[in-house]
Design a protein around this motif. Structure first.
Motif, PDB file in Angstrom:
ATOM      1  N   TYR A  79     -15.778   7.052  19.681  1.00 30.49           N
ATOM      2  CA  TYR A  79     -14.674   7.242  20.849  1.00 30.49           C
ATOM      3  C   TYR A  79     -14.766   8.570  21.280  1.00 30.49           C
ATOM      4  CZ  TYR A  79     -13.026   2.744  19.727  1.00 30.49           C
ATOM      5  OH  TYR A  79     -12.770   1.164  19.300  1.00 30.49           O
ATOM      6  N   VAL A  80     -15.421   9.552  20.357  1.00 36.01           N
ATOM      7  CA  VAL A  80     -15.584  11.103  20.939  1.00 36.01           C
ATOM      8  C   VAL A  80     -16.449  11.050  22.188  1.00 36.01           C
ATOM      9  CG1 VAL A  80     -16.332  13.431  20.180  1.00 36.01           C
ATOM     10  CG2 VAL A  80     -15.141  11.791  18.535  1.00 36.01           C
ATOM     11  N   GLY A  81     -16.009  11.652  23.200  1.00 35.59           N
ATOM     12  CA  GLY A  81     -16.888  11.851  24.442  1.00 35.59           C
ATOM     13  C   GLY A  81     -16.640  10.758  25.459  1.00 35.59           C
ATOM     14  N   LEU A  82     -16.125   9.744  25.230  1.00 38.43           N
ATOM     15  CA  LEU A  82     -15.848   8.737  26.067  1.00 38.43           C
ATOM     16  C   LEU A  82     -15.237   9.193  27.286  1.00 38.43           C
ATOM     17  CD1 LEU A  82     -15.084   5.590  24.034  1.00 38.43           C
ATOM     18  CD2 LEU A  82     -17.163   6.023  24.979  1.00 38.43           C
ATOM     19  N   PRO A  83     -15.375   8.561  28.519  1.00 38.41           N
ATOM     20  CA  PRO A  83     -14.494   8.991  29.634  1.00 38.41           C
ATOM     21  C   PRO A  83     -12.975   9.074  29.673  1.00 38.41           C
ATOM     22  CG  PRO A  83     -15.925   7.473  30.217  1.00 38.41           C
ATOM     23  CD  PRO A  83     -16.212   7.748  28.598  1.00 38.41           C
ATOM     24  N   GLU A  84     -12.421   9.448  30.323  1.00 37.97           N
ATOM     25  CA  GLU A  84     -10.857   9.374  30.401  1.00 37.97           C
ATOM     26  C   GLU A  84     -10.366   8.103  30.840  1.00 37.97           C
ATOM     27  OE1 GLU A  84      -8.184  10.621  33.941  1.00 37.97           O
ATOM     28  OE2 GLU A  84      -8.065  12.551  32.613  1.00 37.97           O
ATOM     29  N   ARG A  85     -11.194   7.336  31.353  1.00 35.75           N
ATOM     30  CA  ARG A  85     -10.615   5.860  31.854  1.00 35.75           C
ATOM     31  C   ARG A  85     -10.833   4.922  30.259  1.00 35.75           C
ATOM     32  NH1 ARG A  85     -16.381   5.718  33.658  1.00 35.75           N
ATOM     33  NH2 ARG A  85     -17.506   4.305  32.462  1.00 35.75           N
ATOM     34  N   ALA A  86     -11.392   5.300  29.282  1.00 31.38           N
ATOM     35  CA  ALA A  86     -11.301   4.441  28.116  1.00 31.38           C
ATOM     36  C   ALA A  86     -10.223   4.647  27.424  1.00 31.38           C
ATOM     37  CB  ALA A  86     -12.682   4.938  27.263  1.00 31.38           C
ATOM     38  N   PHE A  87      -9.115   5.490  27.500  1.00 33.21           N
ATOM     39  CA  PHE A  87      -8.086   5.892  26.777  1.00 33.21           C
ATOM     40  C   PHE A  87      -6.939   5.602  27.634  1.00 33.21           C
ATOM     41  CE2 PHE A  87     -11.545   8.401  25.329  1.00 33.21           C
ATOM     42  CZ  PHE A  87     -11.302   8.187  23.920  1.00 33.21           C
ATOM     43  N   TRP A  88      -6.027   4.535  27.010  1.00 31.41           N
ATOM     44  CA  TRP A  88      -4.719   4.098  27.743  1.00 31.41           C
ATOM     45  C   TRP A  88      -3.895   5.353  28.181  1.00 31.41           C
ATOM     46  CZ3 TRP A  88      -3.648  -0.668  29.665  1.00 31.41           C
ATOM     47  CH2 TRP A  88      -2.335  -0.832  30.118  1.00 31.41           C
ATOM     48  N   LYS A  89      -3.774   6.191  27.321  1.00 34.13           N
ATOM     49  CA  LYS A  89      -2.792   7.150  27.524  1.00 34.13           C
ATOM     50  C   LYS A  89      -3.007   8.100  28.592  1.00 34.13           C
ATOM     51  CE  LYS A  89      -0.614  10.988  24.868  1.00 34.13           C
ATOM     52  NZ  LYS A  89      -0.522  11.828  23.669  1.00 34.13           N
ATOM     53  N   ARG A  90      -4.350   8.459  28.885  1.00 34.06           N
ATOM     54  CA  ARG A  90      -4.786   9.128  29.854  1.00 34.06           C
ATOM     55  C   ARG A  90      -4.969   8.427  31.030  1.00 34.06           C
ATOM     56  NH1 ARG A  90      -9.434  12.608  27.262  1.00 34.06           N
ATOM     57  NH2 ARG A  90      -9.055  11.114  25.360  1.00 34.06           N
ATOM     58  N   ALA A  91      -5.601   7.378  30.904  1.00 31.79           N
ATOM     59  CA  ALA A  91      -5.971   6.751  32.026  1.00 31.79           C
ATOM     60  C   ALA A  91      -4.972   5.734  32.622  1.00 31.79           C
ATOM     61  CB  ALA A  91      -7.073   5.655  31.665  1.00 31.79           C
ATOM     62  N   VAL A  92      -3.970   5.571  32.052  1.00 33.30           N
ATOM     63  CA  VAL A  92      -2.950   4.416  32.480  1.00 33.30           C
ATOM     64  C   VAL A  92      -1.538   5.269  32.381  1.00 33.30           C
ATOM     65  CG1 VAL A  92      -1.748   2.246  32.447  1.00 33.30           C
ATOM     66  CG2 VAL A  92      -4.172   2.458  31.874  1.00 33.30           C
ATOM     67  N   ALA A  93      -1.024   5.511  31.088  1.00 27.04           N
ATOM     68  CA  ALA A  93       0.115   5.840  30.828  1.00 27.04           C
ATOM     69  C   ALA A  93       0.572   7.000  31.494  1.00 27.04           C
ATOM     70  CB  ALA A  93       0.454   6.143  29.645  1.00 27.04           C
ATOM     71  N   ALA A  94      -0.389   8.059  31.758  1.00 23.75           N
ATOM     72  CA  ALA A  94      -0.264   9.356  32.292  1.00 23.75           C
ATOM     73  C   ALA A  94      -0.114   9.441  34.068  1.00 23.75           C
ATOM     74  CB  ALA A  94      -1.230  10.315  31.759  1.00 23.75           C
ATOM     75  N   THR A 132      -1.717  -8.037  39.061  1.00 25.67           N
ATOM     76  CA  THR A 132      -1.121  -8.708  38.093  1.00 25.67           C
ATOM     77  C   THR A 132      -0.697  -7.900  36.875  1.00 25.67           C
ATOM     78  OG1 THR A 132      -2.938  -9.515  36.791  1.00 25.67           O
ATOM     79  CG2 THR A 132      -2.250 -10.849  38.636  1.00 25.67           C
ATOM     80  N   HIS A 133      -1.496  -6.745  36.866  1.00 21.57           N
ATOM     81  CA  HIS A 133      -1.112  -6.035  35.514  1.00 21.57           C
ATOM     82  C   HIS A 133       0.249  -5.547  35.256  1.00 21.57           C
ATOM     83  CE1 HIS A 133      -1.777  -3.768  31.789  1.00 21.57           C
ATOM     84  NE2 HIS A 133      -2.917  -4.413  31.580  1.00 21.57           N
ATOM     85  N   PRO A 134       0.813  -5.563  34.167  1.00 18.81           N
ATOM     86  CA  PRO A 134       2.112  -4.810  33.957  1.00 18.81           C
ATOM     87  C   PRO A 134       2.203  -3.474  34.297  1.00 18.81           C
ATOM     88  CG  PRO A 134       1.640  -6.214  32.108  1.00 18.81           C
ATOM     89  CD  PRO A 134       0.440  -6.326  32.782  1.00 18.81           C
ATOM     90  N   ALA A 135       1.010  -2.876  34.175  1.00 14.64           N
ATOM     91  CA  ALA A 135       1.041  -1.424  34.552  1.00 14.64           C
ATOM     92  C   ALA A 135       1.297  -1.162  36.110  1.00 14.64           C
ATOM     93  CB  ALA A 135      -0.411  -0.821  34.625  1.00 14.64           C
ATOM     94  N   TYR A 136       0.994  -2.296  36.906  1.00 12.25           N
ATOM     95  CA  TYR A 136       1.685  -2.165  38.295  1.00 12.25           C
ATOM     96  C   TYR A 136       2.989  -2.652  38.712  1.00 12.25           C
ATOM     97  CZ  TYR A 136      -3.167  -0.828  39.118  1.00 12.25           C
ATOM     98  OH  TYR A 136      -4.430  -0.118  38.774  1.00 12.25           O
ATOM     99  N   ARG A 137       3.669  -3.149  37.375  1.00 14.45           N
ATOM    100  CA  ARG A 137       5.128  -3.536  37.393  1.00 14.45           C
ATOM    101  C   ARG A 137       5.480  -4.510  38.701  1.00 14.45           C
ATOM    102  NH1 ARG A 137       6.191   2.780  37.234  1.00 14.45           N
ATOM    103  NH2 ARG A 137       4.856   3.218  35.323  1.00 14.45           N
ATOM    104  N   GLY A 138       4.382  -5.553  38.825  1.00 12.10           N
ATOM    105  CA  GLY A 138       4.691  -6.444  39.811  1.00 12.10           C
ATOM    106  C   GLY A 138       4.973  -5.829  41.236  1.00 12.10           C
ATOM    107  N   MET A 139       4.797  -4.794  41.428  1.00  8.98           N
ATOM    108  CA  MET A 139       5.053  -4.206  42.774  1.00  8.98           C
ATOM    109  C   MET A 139       4.471  -4.815  43.865  1.00  8.98           C
ATOM    110  SD  MET A 139       3.207  -0.573  42.997  1.00  8.98           S
ATOM    111  CE  MET A 139       3.442   0.130  41.309  1.00  8.98           C
ATOM    112  N   PHE A 140       3.309  -5.455  43.636  1.00 11.59           N
ATOM    113  CA  PHE A 140       2.329  -6.346  44.708  1.00 11.59           C
ATOM    114  C   PHE A 140       2.832  -7.441  45.126  1.00 11.59           C
ATOM    115  CE2 PHE A 140      -0.666  -2.725  43.076  1.00 11.59           C
ATOM    116  CZ  PHE A 140      -0.015  -1.793  44.057  1.00 11.59           C
ATOM    117  N   TYR A 141       3.921  -7.858  44.434  1.00  5.91           N
ATOM    118  CA  TYR A 141       4.402  -9.382  44.653  1.00  5.91           C
ATOM    119  C   TYR A 141       5.249  -9.412  45.793  1.00  5.91           C
ATOM    120  CZ  TYR A 141       0.867 -11.633  41.464  1.00  5.91           C
ATOM    121  OH  TYR A 141      -0.051 -11.758  40.704  1.00  5.91           O
ATOM    122  N   ALA A 142       5.597 -10.549  46.565  1.00  3.27           N
ATOM    123  CA  ALA A 142       6.771 -10.723  47.373  1.00  3.27           C
ATOM    124  C   ALA A 142       7.686 -11.285  46.520  1.00  3.27           C
ATOM    125  CB  ALA A 142       6.348 -11.863  48.319  1.00  3.27           C
ATOM    126  N   PRO A 143       8.991 -11.404  47.100  1.00  3.94           N
ATOM    127  CA  PRO A 143       9.994 -11.658  46.088  1.00  3.94           C
ATOM    128  C   PRO A 143       9.956 -13.163  45.571  1.00  3.94           C
ATOM    129  CG  PRO A 143      10.915 -10.741  48.314  1.00  3.94           C
ATOM    130  CD  PRO A 143       9.456 -10.753  48.264  1.00  3.94           C
TER     131      PRO A 143
END
Lengths: 358, 263
Positions: free
Chosen positions: A9-24, A286-297
């Protein structure tokens, strides 16, 4: 003593880590979701087919000056609304929605391998409906000859489109389908919904499995490869939930099952085949990271902002992987025809008039 | 029917201007396509015995400034009024159906190529095949979206109206690529006749009499023979305008049909 080996995992790009690629990140700033295998530039001829979400793809390509291939363009005399009613300009060919892998396999076998065409047709109020695309004309066809002629046209268009295209974008939509028990013909819709009559002795419900879908997709991809060895295939999975399920499950869990299977097959195919890639429009919506914001009511329809965000990701990832794409094709939007410019035409009209009456 | 283009002259015009026994007043209305009728008149190709022939219309962009108001056509801009003053000074203010005994609407932005060419190319089993329902929508929209046709329909409630859509594009003005992409060069007279019949039927329902493009003027399935194309400018420059020989075929046919229509 050997030197200590750093872990993988050392040296992997940022996108490989949830904390830095998504949560942050603000979800709209999540990036590098896709590392495309092949470039799709303005010079490439792209064809689209599949579930209804595929039409957003073609619209976005056209809006950005890409070469989306419309193998059955609407007659110019039809209004935009009329053209849409008759399913022109939605997919590259007037196949209507191709929801499943088996339907794709069927269409390609008819178009590319001259498989025997189904004789079955549906009738309602004196009009004729094609079980392969019952909604293609709002009121069906005038007679069987017209249905056959139109089906022949779409198959010819499909052949032409596949042979000319550089990229085929296919959006996988459903696992659930209805088939004829004996012939195994898969219908685009359950008989008895839009037209036809449902007969439980003849018609059966099938919820396609991973193995079946994978097999059908491999067969479809083989046919595409044989027809056009240079063709690249980009798979996506529709983020639009099922309207209804016949599986006996709750429609929410049935949706989750279907989409998960389709997503797994798409990922598997992209891992197996160099000419096949998967673009994660499904995750973006669909991913929870996007909190359903792209769906209509209604929690089903995808709002335009969602489609736009998907396509922005598509182009951003393409440009990041292939920077030369941005430099290319700046003149692609300019007209290619030799049509007489309106100003020239007006001048000719004036000259003609003056010569007669001047 | 005359095929060769005779020398330019004023015989026809003199005939109409000086005919003392003229009993029929006939008006040609349209956009720049009315020029082919005027050419025919100037070349002495029209059978105008007993007919006073007049024109009303405007070319190109000014044609858009002619509007139907209170059942009359009026010019709403100075440019259009100026065009009218040139060709019909006595009636430059407005054109009413009662002003004449009959009308020929020609061109008026109703283009044969727009409707017939894609349909002639529609072959069962081939890309571009069009269902009857789509064809019906196309015909309806072709006519309904044309302001000139809507005016013809209104005039036809009062006086006989013939309508001659702008003829097929001129031979030699399309590239090989355009020909291959758009035209069924093998389209037969029978195929064209079937489509003209459909148009005639739709127009007849509005009281308008269709004048089909004469078969002798057609080549390559859906183009106008070079012999009937305008001779103004370079041959391949003008795709649409026709010459006096073409205009003569149209107007003489209209006048020959007028008694039948009137009766």
């Amino acid at each position: 003593m050997s030197e200590q080996t750093p872990n993988p995992y050392v040296g992997l790009p940022e996108r490989a880590f949830w904390k830095r690629a998504v949560a942050a990140h603000n979800p709209l700033e999540i990036s590098q979701l896709w590392q495309p295998k092949f470039p799709i530039g303005r010079r490439h001829r792209v064809i689209t087919a599949g579930s209804c979400f595929a039409q957003h793809f073609s619209r976005a390509l056209v809006a950005r000056g890409y070469r989306w291939l419309d193998a059955e363009p609407a007659p110019k005399l039809l209004s935009e609304a009329q053209a849409r009613d008759y399913n022109y300009g939605i997919f590259s060919c007037r196949t209507g929605n191709i929801y499943t892998a088996r339907m794709l396999r069927q269409w390609l076998s008819y178009a590319l391998e001259e498989a025997p065409l189904p004789a079955e047709h549906w009738e309602k109020a004196g009009r004729f409906y094609d079980p392969l695309r019952p909604g293609i004309e709002p009121d069906g066809f005038a007679d069987l000859a017209e249905l056959t002629a139109s089906r022949g046209a779409v198959l010819a268009a499909l052949r032409e489109a596949v042979s000319q295209a550089d990229v085929f974008v296919f959006t996988m939509g459903l696992t659930e389908c209805w088939r004829h028990r004996e012939s195994e013909l898969e219908y685009a819709m359950c008989p008895g919904t839009l037209a036809g009559e449902f007969d439980p002795d003849q018609h059966e419900f099938v919820n396609q499995s991973f193995v079946g879908i994978h097999r059908d997709m491999r067969a479809a991809l083989k046919m595409l490869r044989q027809a056009n060895p240079k063709l690249k295939v980009l798979l996506t999975v529709s983020p639009v939930p099922l309207t209804a399920t016949a599986s006996g499950q709750h429609v929410l869990t049935a949706t989750s099952h279907s989409k998960s299977v389709l997503r797994a097959v798409a990922g598997e195919l992209a891992a197996e085949l160099p000419q096949v890639d998967y673009f994660p429009s499904y995750e973006i919506i669909t991913h929870p990271a996007y909190r359903g914001m792209f769906y209509a009511p209604n929690q089903r329809s995808v709002v335009p902002q969602g489609v736009n965000h998907v396509m922005e990701n598509f182009f951003a990832c393409q440009n990041a992987a292939f920077p030369w794409l941005q430099r290319q094709g700046k003149g692609a939007r300019q007209g290619q025809g030799k049509a007489v410019a309106p100003s020239t035409r007006a001048l000719q009209c004036d000259e003609e008039f003056l010569d007669a009456f001047g | 029917m005359p095929l060769d283009k005779p020398k330019k002259g004023r015989a026809g015009a003199e005939q109409s201007e000086s005919a003392p026994r003229a009993s029929l007043r006939f008006c040609v209305f349209g956009d720049s396509h009315i020029a082919c009728i005027k050419h025919a008149q100037d070349e002495g190709l029209l059978a105008l015995d007993g007919v006073v022939l007049e024109y009303w219309g405007a070319p190109g962009p000014q044609f858009r400034d002619l509007h139907l108001q209170d059942a009359r056509l009026v010019a709403t801009t100075a440019a259009a009024q100026a065009s009218l003053a040139k060709i019909n000074p006595a009636r430059s203010a407005a054109l009413a159906p009662q002003d004449y005994d009959g009308f020929l609407f020609i061109g008026c932005r109703l283009r044969s190529s727009d409707y017939l060419v894609p349909l002639l190319r529609s072959q069962p089993g081939s890309p571009g095949y069009l269902s009857a329902a789509v064809r019906a929508l196309m015909l309806d929209r072709w006519l309904e979206s044309c302001r000139g046709y809507r005016a013809a329909r209104e005039f036809a409630k009062v006086r006989p109206v013939f309508f001659s859509p702008a003829g097929f594009l001129n031979e030699g003005t399309l590239s090989e690529e355009e020909l291959a992409e758009t035209l069924d060069t093998e389209a037969t007279p029978e195929a064209r006749a079937a489509l003209w019949d459909e148009i005639a039927q739709a127009m007849a329902a509005d009281g308008v009499h269709l004048l089909r493009q004469p078969e002798e003027t057609i080549i390559q399935g859906g183009l106008t023979r070079r012999a009937y194309a305008t001779s103004l400018g370079a041959e391949e420059d003008d795709r649409v305008h026709k010459n006096g020989a073409y205009g003569a075929l149209i107007l003489n046919h209209a006048l020959s049909q007028l008694p039948l229509v009137q009766s």
